[in-house]
Each structure stands twice: as structure tokens, then as C-alpha cells.
Design a protein around this motif. Sequence first.
Motif, mmCIF file in Angstrom:
data_model
loop_
_atom_site.group_PDB
_atom_site.id
_atom_site.type_symbol
_atom_site.label_atom_id
_atom_site.label_comp_id
_atom_site.label_asym_id
_atom_site.label_seq_id
_atom_site.Cartn_x
_atom_site.Cartn_y
_atom_site.Cartn_z
ATOM 1 N N CYS A 9 0.938 -1.361 0.006
ATOM 2 C CA CYS A 9 -0.114 -0.001 -0.080
ATOM 3 C C CYS A 9 0.648 1.230 -0.035
ATOM 4 O O CYS A 9 2.170 1.006 0.277
ATOM 5 N N GLU A 16 1.169 3.791 2.042
ATOM 6 C CA GLU A 16 1.037 4.677 3.536
ATOM 7 C C GLU A 16 2.557 4.862 3.756
ATOM 8 O O GLU A 16 2.799 5.846 4.294
ATOM 9 N N THR A 17 3.421 4.319 3.339
ATOM 10 C CA THR A 17 4.780 4.642 3.635
ATOM 11 C C THR A 17 6.075 4.609 2.222
ATOM 12 O O THR A 17 5.406 4.046 1.474
ATOM 13 N N PRO A 69 1.978 -0.805 5.452
ATOM 14 C CA PRO A 69 1.220 -0.119 6.498
ATOM 15 C C PRO A 69 2.143 0.587 7.622
ATOM 16 O O PRO A 69 2.963 0.176 7.971
ATOM 17 N N LEU A 70 1.496 1.721 7.648
ATOM 18 C CA LEU A 70 2.262 2.651 8.780
ATOM 19 C C LEU A 70 2.459 2.203 9.962
ATOM 20 O O LEU A 70 3.576 2.026 10.676
ATOM 21 N N TYR A 86 -6.687 6.808 11.788
ATOM 22 C CA TYR A 86 -6.748 6.966 10.484
ATOM 23 C C TYR A 86 -8.276 7.905 10.220
ATOM 24 O O TYR A 86 -9.206 7.599 10.806
ATOM 25 N N HIS A 142 -6.821 6.823 5.491
ATOM 26 C CA HIS A 142 -5.475 7.284 5.501
ATOM 27 C C HIS A 142 -5.042 7.689 6.884
ATOM 28 O O HIS A 142 -5.586 8.449 7.723
ATOM 29 N N PRO A 143 -3.584 7.259 7.177
ATOM 30 C CA PRO A 143 -3.061 7.487 8.523
ATOM 31 C C PRO A 143 -2.745 9.126 8.670
ATOM 32 O O PRO A 143 -2.345 9.865 7.961
#
Length: 389
Positions: A125, A127-128, A133-134, A170, A174-175
Motif C-alpha cells: 500500500c 502509506e509509507t 502499512p504505517l 486513520y 489514510h493515516p
Amino acid sequence: MEKRRYLFTSESVGEGHPDKVCDQISDGILDCVLRQDPYGRVACETYVTMGLLIVGGEITTTGFVDVHNLTRNILKEIGYDHPKYGFDYHTCAIINTIHSQSPDIAQGVNAGGAGDQGFMVGYACKETPELMPLPIMLAHHLVRKTAEVRRAKILKYLGPDCKSQVSVEYVDGHPKRVDSVVIACQHTDDILDPSGMHITKKARQEIIDVIAKPIVKEYLDKNTKFYINETGKFVVGGPQSDTGMTGRKIVVDTYGGMVASGGGAFSGKDPTKVDRSAAYMGRYIAKNIVAAGIADKCLLHIAYVIGRAEPLAVMVDTYGTGKISEPAIETLIKDNFDLTPQGMIQSLDLLRPIYRKTACYGHFGRTEPEFSWEQTDKAQALKKQAAKL
């Protein structure tokens, strides 16, 4: 419409955690075999408890592994080098119960088939920067930072055992911020307050300032909460306080619970075991699809049966973020990736002695050169082909 807000939490454990001690020993034995015999077969598991470590499983190889010396050296490198930590590489008992692989399994694997049945999962994904995932990436970075601070003797009271946990808020998927950070780190008794029941406020703040804040800094705000050794103290740690076994941290090893994990663990298994090789290939494929801009999120689900080379099923889910249809992405995968055990081993160069490094801080989202499944070298070709579909 009101934005949806929720918290998602992932944890990680450090190299001195008993389960990770076992993973590192099992993968250290695998590496030792592969250095001598790239085609050796290894299914090695380790169990540790107070004062005792047992190594077992099935190994067939032309090489030789000095299990006792290898195990003691790994324990020493981890940091269990003094009785004050409750486990000492000098004096712990080690029992070796390894035997050879079943010929019934070998006859299918030797013909190029999968070494077991099961399903494997790959995911990526945006996110980072690592396309992970973060929450799990922050959790890994926290325990790695704890080890770096301990080894550099910046906080001299730290012991080898530690855990972390991060809850990320989130908003609409989105984080946005870190809501809480949990760190539990083993320590010597010289940072206890006069009651002997809690670490001092000074030590707690040092752990926050030196370990936690540098990792989660851009996601911190005034409402972020820190939970440091919440029982009060953590002097008794490692195998003295908790048994460990290979393969008990598969959520830590993968995506932190953001998606399903496959049915099998990784550590101690040579790459003919699709539990390991297909999980790595799944990550490689998913990461390249996201890196190509074909989807913002990509989940890959692959199933195998023992003795057969081709997977039984391949399923893609882009959570509605795909720029082309999921059946079209499945076509891309079939055209560009070999999902047989031999094909995956060759594509990712998996017969190298690289596995002990994978046994701590996660198998995915890594930048070290050993992690061939983290490359995005297929992204441009996939992007060009996708544009024609």
C-alpha cells in the motif's frame, strides 16, 4: 458526510524477545546449511525457556552444522551474555533433536513441487515509502531503535528483551497521527525508584525522548499518549519470564494485522517451502503493482498443494483502488511472474544464506540488499502492459 475515524494498532518485538530468539536461531541454522549446501532441505524449529534451549526439526544436507556453538554465538550477539538478564549463553543447556526430512515429502519436492499445502498472502500500500502499512513500520522502527540505543550504551540500563505497539488514527482510510505508543523494555534494577516497584520518572522520560519521539515524530501531537513499562518494571525478561518458539510471531513478521496472514510461519524453512517463498513472491508482486501505479493497495492470495508446482488459485483484491480490473491484474501476474517453487527461488535468488537477517524487524518493508522481494524492478514493465489492457 462525516469523515470516518478509527484507530489501528500493530505491535513488534525485539531481537531479545524469546520468540524472536528462536526465529533467529532457526534461521541461523538454515543459513549455515545454505552456505555449504544450497540445495539442503531445512525445517528447523527452536524452543526456549528458563535455562534451556531445544532445537529440533528435519534437515537433509551434505553440510554440517555445529548446533551448539552456532546457537551460543547467536545468543551472545543478541545480548544474553550475563546472568543479570536471566539467560546466559555461557551456561544455558542446549538439546539438539534434529533428524532427516521424510522421504515421502522429498519425492514431491525433488520433482519441483511445493513442499506443503497452504495459502500465502502478499500485500502493499502507499502509506509509507516502503509501501507498507504505517503502524507495523513504526512498531518495527521502535524496537530496532531500542536495540541500537542498547548496543551503543546510550541508555546503559536496557536489556535485550523488548516490545512495542503503535496505534495510528486513520481518517477515511489514510493515516493522520499516532494516538499512542507502547514500549516495554527490559532493564537492570538500577533505574528503579525507592519503592523498587517502578522505574524512575527520569528513566521513563529518557525512553520517550531517546527512543519513541525520534521514530514517530512527524505523527506526534499534543494528545499522543506514551505507555512505558506499564507494569512498573521489567527486570525479569527474556526466556526467564516467557517461553519462546519459532514461528509464533507471524503477524509481526508480515503486515501487522492490516491484512490476513498466511497459514504458515517463515523462519527455519528453506525456500522449497512455499510458506516462505510464495509469501515473499506475493509481497514482490503486490509491491510492484502498487509501485507501477496500477493500484494504491494490492492484496494477493496464493494457494498450493504439496507435490504440485503450479498454484491452485491466485486472487487479487485492490480494495477498489485499481486503475484496471482485478481479472486484468491477474493476467498481468500470470504473464510476468513464475509462481512455481523453482521459478520463485530463481526469480528472487532465494538459495542464499540471507535468512537470519529476516528473523527480526519484519520480513517486509526492508531496504537491505538481501531482501530481493522488496525490489520494484518489474514496475515499469507492468505499467506499460497495463496501459494496453
